[in-house]
Design a protein around this motif. Structure first.
Motif, PDB file in Angstrom:
ATOM      1  N   GLY A 109       0.792  -1.218   0.000  1.00 40.46           N
ATOM      2  CA  GLY A 109       0.000   0.000   0.000  1.00 40.46           C
ATOM      3  C   GLY A 109       0.829   1.275   0.000  1.00 40.46           C
ATOM      4  O   GLY A 109       0.355   2.336   0.415  1.00 40.46           O
ATOM      5  N   PHE A 110       2.068   1.183  -0.513  1.00 40.17           N
ATOM      6  CA  PHE A 110       2.950   2.349  -0.564  1.00 40.17           C
ATOM      7  C   PHE A 110       2.719   3.142  -1.843  1.00 40.17           C
ATOM      8  O   PHE A 110       2.412   2.569  -2.888  1.00 40.17           O
ATOM      9  N   LYS A 111       2.904   4.453  -1.774  1.00 37.25           N
ATOM     10  CA  LYS A 111       2.780   5.288  -2.970  1.00 37.25           C
ATOM     11  C   LYS A 111       3.965   5.097  -3.908  1.00 37.25           C
ATOM     12  O   LYS A 111       3.834   5.192  -5.128  1.00 37.25           O
ATOM     13  N   LYS A 112       5.133   4.846  -3.325  1.00 39.46           N
ATOM     14  CA  LYS A 112       6.314   4.555  -4.135  1.00 39.46           C
ATOM     15  C   LYS A 112       7.174   3.543  -3.386  1.00 39.46           C
ATOM     16  O   LYS A 112       7.081   3.407  -2.160  1.00 39.46           O
ATOM     17  N   SER A 113       8.024   2.845  -4.130  1.00 37.80           N
ATOM     18  CA  SER A 113       8.841   1.809  -3.515  1.00 37.80           C
ATOM     19  C   SER A 113       9.864   2.422  -2.559  1.00 37.80           C
ATOM     20  O   SER A 113      10.423   3.493  -2.813  1.00 37.80           O
ATOM     21  N   ASN A 114      10.117   1.728  -1.471  1.00 40.32           N
ATOM     22  CA  ASN A 114      11.186   2.127  -0.549  1.00 40.32           C
ATOM     23  C   ASN A 114      12.315   1.097  -0.565  1.00 40.32           C
ATOM     24  O   ASN A 114      13.080   0.981   0.398  1.00 40.32           O
ATOM     25  N   VAL A 115      12.413   0.350  -1.660  1.00 43.79           N
ATOM     26  CA  VAL A 115      13.426  -0.701  -1.805  1.00 43.79           C
ATOM     27  C   VAL A 115      14.165  -0.526  -3.123  1.00 43.79           C
ATOM     28  O   VAL A 115      13.548  -0.193  -4.146  1.00 43.79           O
ATOM     29  N   ASP A 116      15.487  -0.708  -3.096  1.00 42.46           N
ATOM     30  CA  ASP A 116      16.245  -0.797  -4.335  1.00 42.46           C
ATOM     31  C   ASP A 116      17.333  -1.848  -4.179  1.00 42.46           C
ATOM     32  O   ASP A 116      17.719  -2.212  -3.064  1.00 42.46           O
ATOM     33  N   PHE A 117      17.798  -2.386  -5.308  1.00 45.69           N
ATOM     34  CA  PHE A 117      18.792  -3.448  -5.307  1.00 45.69           C
ATOM     35  C   PHE A 117      19.986  -3.034  -6.148  1.00 45.69           C
ATOM     36  O   PHE A 117      19.835  -2.503  -7.253  1.00 45.69           O
ATOM     37  N   VAL A 118      21.187  -3.289  -5.611  1.00 46.34           N
ATOM     38  CA  VAL A 118      22.434  -2.886  -6.241  1.00 46.34           C
ATOM     39  C   VAL A 118      23.283  -4.122  -6.509  1.00 46.34           C
ATOM     40  O   VAL A 118      23.399  -4.996  -5.643  1.00 46.34           O
ATOM     41  N   GLU A 119      23.886  -4.193  -7.686  1.00 43.80           N
ATOM     42  CA  GLU A 119      24.817  -5.281  -7.983  1.00 43.80           C
ATOM     43  C   GLU A 119      26.215  -4.880  -7.529  1.00 43.80           C
ATOM     44  O   GLU A 119      26.703  -3.796  -7.864  1.00 43.80           O
ATOM     45  N   GLY A 120      26.848  -5.735  -6.753  1.00 47.74           N
ATOM     46  CA  GLY A 120      28.182  -5.413  -6.283  1.00 47.74           C
ATOM     47  C   GLY A 120      28.648  -6.407  -5.242  1.00 47.74           C
ATOM     48  O   GLY A 120      27.953  -7.377  -4.909  1.00 47.74           O
ATOM     49  N   TYR A 121      29.849  -6.147  -4.730  1.00 56.52           N
ATOM     50  CA  TYR A 121      30.476  -7.035  -3.757  1.00 56.52           C
ATOM     51  C   TYR A 121      30.444  -6.414  -2.371  1.00 56.52           C
ATOM     52  O   TYR A 121      30.697  -5.212  -2.208  1.00 56.52           O
ATOM     53  N   ILE A 122      30.192  -7.237  -1.371  1.00 55.96           N
ATOM     54  CA  ILE A 122      30.094  -6.720  -0.013  1.00 55.96           C
ATOM     55  C   ILE A 122      31.457  -6.304   0.532  1.00 55.96           C
ATOM     56  O   ILE A 122      31.535  -5.613   1.545  1.00 55.96           O
ATOM     57  N   GLU A 123      32.533  -6.720  -0.143  1.00 59.66           N
ATOM     58  CA  GLU A 123      33.874  -6.277   0.234  1.00 59.66           C
ATOM     59  C   GLU A 123      34.229  -4.925  -0.375  1.00 59.66           C
ATOM     60  O   GLU A 123      35.292  -4.367  -0.073  1.00 59.66           O
ATOM     61  N   ALA A 124      33.358  -4.401  -1.244  1.00 59.54           N
ATOM     62  CA  ALA A 124      33.655  -3.146  -1.955  1.00 59.54           C
ATOM     63  C   ALA A 124      32.383  -2.323  -2.108  1.00 59.54           C
ATOM     64  O   ALA A 124      31.920  -2.057  -3.222  1.00 59.54           O
ATOM     65  N   LEU A 125      31.796  -1.897  -1.019  1.00 59.83           N
ATOM     66  CA  LEU A 125      30.532  -1.165  -1.039  1.00 59.83           C
ATOM     67  C   LEU A 125      30.679   0.188  -1.723  1.00 59.83           C
ATOM     68  O   LEU A 125      29.777   0.629  -2.436  1.00 59.83           O
ATOM     69  N   GLY A 126      31.811   0.839  -1.512  1.00 58.64           N
ATOM     70  CA  GLY A 126      32.041   2.130  -2.157  1.00 58.64           C
ATOM     71  C   GLY A 126      32.068   2.017  -3.660  1.00 58.64           C
ATOM     72  O   GLY A 126      31.513   2.855  -4.381  1.00 58.64           O
ATOM     73  N   GLU A 127      32.710   0.979  -4.173  1.00 59.21           N
ATOM     74  CA  GLU A 127      32.777   0.767  -5.616  1.00 59.21           C
ATOM     75  C   GLU A 127      31.394   0.498  -6.206  1.00 59.21           C
ATOM     76  O   GLU A 127      31.162   0.750  -7.394  1.00 59.21           O
ATOM     77  N   ALA A 128      30.481  -0.004  -5.388  1.00 57.45           N
ATOM     78  CA  ALA A 128      29.109  -0.267  -5.845  1.00 57.45           C
ATOM     79  C   ALA A 128      28.243   0.989  -5.788  1.00 57.45           C
ATOM     80  O   ALA A 128      27.066   0.940  -6.146  1.00 57.45           O
ATOM     81  N   GLY A 129      28.829   2.099  -5.332  1.00 57.46           N
ATOM     82  CA  GLY A 129      28.094   3.360  -5.303  1.00 57.46           C
ATOM     83  C   GLY A 129      27.448   3.702  -3.976  1.00 57.46           C
ATOM     84  O   GLY A 129      26.707   4.688  -3.879  1.00 57.46           O
ATOM     85  N   LEU A 130      27.723   2.905  -2.939  1.00 56.60           N
ATOM     86  CA  LEU A 130      27.149   3.184  -1.620  1.00 56.60           C
ATOM     87  C   LEU A 130      28.036   4.180  -0.888  1.00 56.60           C
ATOM     88  O   LEU A 130      29.261   4.046  -0.874  1.00 56.60           O
ATOM     89  N   THR A 131      27.431   5.169  -0.280  1.00 54.69           N
ATOM     90  CA  THR A 131      28.181   6.293   0.280  1.00 54.69           C
ATOM     91  C   THR A 131      28.447   6.135   1.782  1.00 54.69           C
ATOM     92  O   THR A 131      27.729   5.416   2.486  1.00 54.69           O
ATOM     93  N   GLU A 132      29.456   6.843   2.257  1.00 57.31           N
ATOM     94  CA  GLU A 132      29.846   6.790   3.655  1.00 57.31           C
ATOM     95  C   GLU A 132      28.780   7.405   4.566  1.00 57.31           C
ATOM     96  O   GLU A 132      28.032   8.287   4.151  1.00 57.31           O
ATOM     97  N   ASN A 133      28.734   6.904   5.796  1.00 57.99           N
ATOM     98  CA  ASN A 133      27.873   7.490   6.851  1.00 57.99           C
ATOM     99  C   ASN A 133      26.418   7.635   6.405  1.00 57.99           C
ATOM    100  O   ASN A 133      25.785   8.674   6.606  1.00 57.99           O
ATOM    101  N   THR A 134      25.877   6.598   5.801  1.00 55.31           N
ATOM    102  CA  THR A 134      24.538   6.656   5.205  1.00 55.31           C
ATOM    103  C   THR A 134      23.499   5.826   5.952  1.00 55.31           C
ATOM    104  O   THR A 134      22.346   6.237   6.073  1.00 55.31           O
ATOM    105  N   TYR A 135      23.885   4.683   6.466  1.00 54.35           N
ATOM    106  CA  TYR A 135      22.901   3.712   6.946  1.00 54.35           C
ATOM    107  C   TYR A 135      22.797   3.670   8.465  1.00 54.35           C
ATOM    108  O   TYR A 135      23.794   3.739   9.184  1.00 54.35           O
ATOM    109  N   ASP A 136      21.555   3.544   8.947  1.00 55.42           N
ATOM    110  CA  ASP A 136      21.302   3.365  10.374  1.00 55.42           C
ATOM    111  C   ASP A 136      21.622   1.937  10.800  1.00 55.42           C
ATOM    112  O   ASP A 136      22.103   1.700  11.909  1.00 55.42           O
TER     113      ASP A 136
END
Length: 351
Positions: free
Chosen positions: A110-137
């Motif tokens: 029942g959401f107006k827009k999705s709150n989920v996204d999926f990224v292809e990448g390696y968990i040893e290289a989160l920055g290379e996958a485009g994930l930014t520093e100091n972002t996640y709770d």
């Protein structure tokens, strides 16, 4: 990548229960959230525990090794429309399934827009996958870190993208002894989450090196390997699935013990908050906590869920609870107490 993308087609294709062993009973509100996940997503789910930390509303969450997306879609409902879930995985086949049902779940929830996204990448290289520093709770991981050949890199990257006060809450597989090379290099055992299992003491060492708090054990469960071929390969090595929580405590955060009172406002934990095997907080009850726990609670999303008081300020007639805090070096050993020979509680690094 080949094992999870091509050889495994559904959960029943696994040769052990390492990737499906539950760490603890599933609460009703989580069962309800899981029932809303598309059957194809659930059929391709491979995990070794329940990775649902408390106090999720409005949080930004990263799922390491999100696979088909079951945990992401379940957590999507718990963080709500104001929260966000990102899943990262290296397996194209799994990501295809996960992305296929984004619109389905948005409508289902029942959401107006999705709150989920999926990224292809390696968990040893989160920055290379485009994930930014100091972002996640919160970062979660369900039976994935053991699959990485560089577990220190995984923890370093997780630490980097977490906000100050953020948490890595993860379930994984651990062994009672350091594994020999013949087990580590067996592709089937690695894919079954056994070959890459850390000796649990090594987790404490790696966490300290990266800068995380001392690992706090939530729960553990013996893994049974009911497969003759695998049993012959692993011999007398014993495995458990265990859920730990690690916090990124700010460097300047004071670590002074005090008394706390839980306010009972966390969904699903209104009467009791089972934080870890050391601390269980009852609503309205005064509890004495150590300095590191104070730093965790004050710097994290839990800050508004507690009243903090100096030691000795308990009202007359009220006796505060003072948990017996046990060392990390013995916690998982205690869980193993009824599961294996006492002579192999502590990790044997001579193997």
């Amino acid at each position: 990548q080949d094992y999870y993308g091509k050889q495994l087609k559904k959960t029943s294709d696994l040769k052990s229960n390492a990737c499906v062993a539950p760490a603890k009973p599933c609460p009703a509100f989580i069962r309800k959230a899981l029932q809303n996940v598309h059957p194809e997503v659930t059929a391709k789910y491979y995990g070794c525990g329940l990775v649902v930390p408390e106090c999720l509303e409005g949080c930004c969450v990263l799922d390491l090794g999100s696979g088909s997306g079951q945990d992401c879609y379940m957590l999507s409902q718990l963080v709500g429309e104001n929260g966000h879930i990102t899943g990262i995985d290296m397996t194209k086949e799994q990501l295809t399934v996960a992305r296929k049902y984004i619109d389905y779940h948005t409508e289902k929830f029942g959401f107006k827009k999705s709150n989920v996204d999926f990224v292809e990448g390696y968990i040893e290289a989160l920055g290379e996958a485009g994930l930014t520093e100091n972002t996640y709770d919160i970062i979660i991981s369900n039976c994935v870190i053991n699959l990485s050949p560089d577990k220190a890199a995984v923890l370093r990257e997780a630490y980097t993208v977490l906000k100050d006060g953020g948490e890595l809450y993860f379930s994984d597989v651990y062994c009672n002894k350091t594994l020999p090379e013949e087990i580590k290099t067996c592709k089937v055992l690695w894919g079954e989450c056994l070959g890459g299992a850390l000796c649990w003491e090594d987790l404490a060492r790696l966490a300290e090196e990266v800068g995380f708090s001392i690992p706090r054990l939530v729960t553990a469960n013996r893994i049974s390997v009911d497969n003759k071929e695998l049993e012959s390969l692993i011999g007398d090595y014993k495995f458990v699935s265990a859920t730990y929580r690690l916090f990124k405590i700010p460097k300047n955060c004071p670590r002074v013990g005090c008394q706390v009172i839980y306010n009972g406002n966390i969904t699903g934990s209104e009467e009791v908050l089972e934080f870890d095997v050391n601390y269980t907080f009852k609503e309205g009850q005064v509890t004495v906590v150590d300095g590191e726990m104070v730093a965790i609670l004050k710097s994290s999303r839990f800050a508004d869920e507690f009243l903090f008081q100096p030691m000795g300020t308990t009202p007359a007639g009220c006796c505060p609870t003072q948990p017996q805090v046990r060392s990390i070096k013995f916690l998982l050993a205690e869980w193993m107490n009824s599961l294996m020979d006492p002579s192999v509680y502590m990790c044997d690094h001579t193997s």
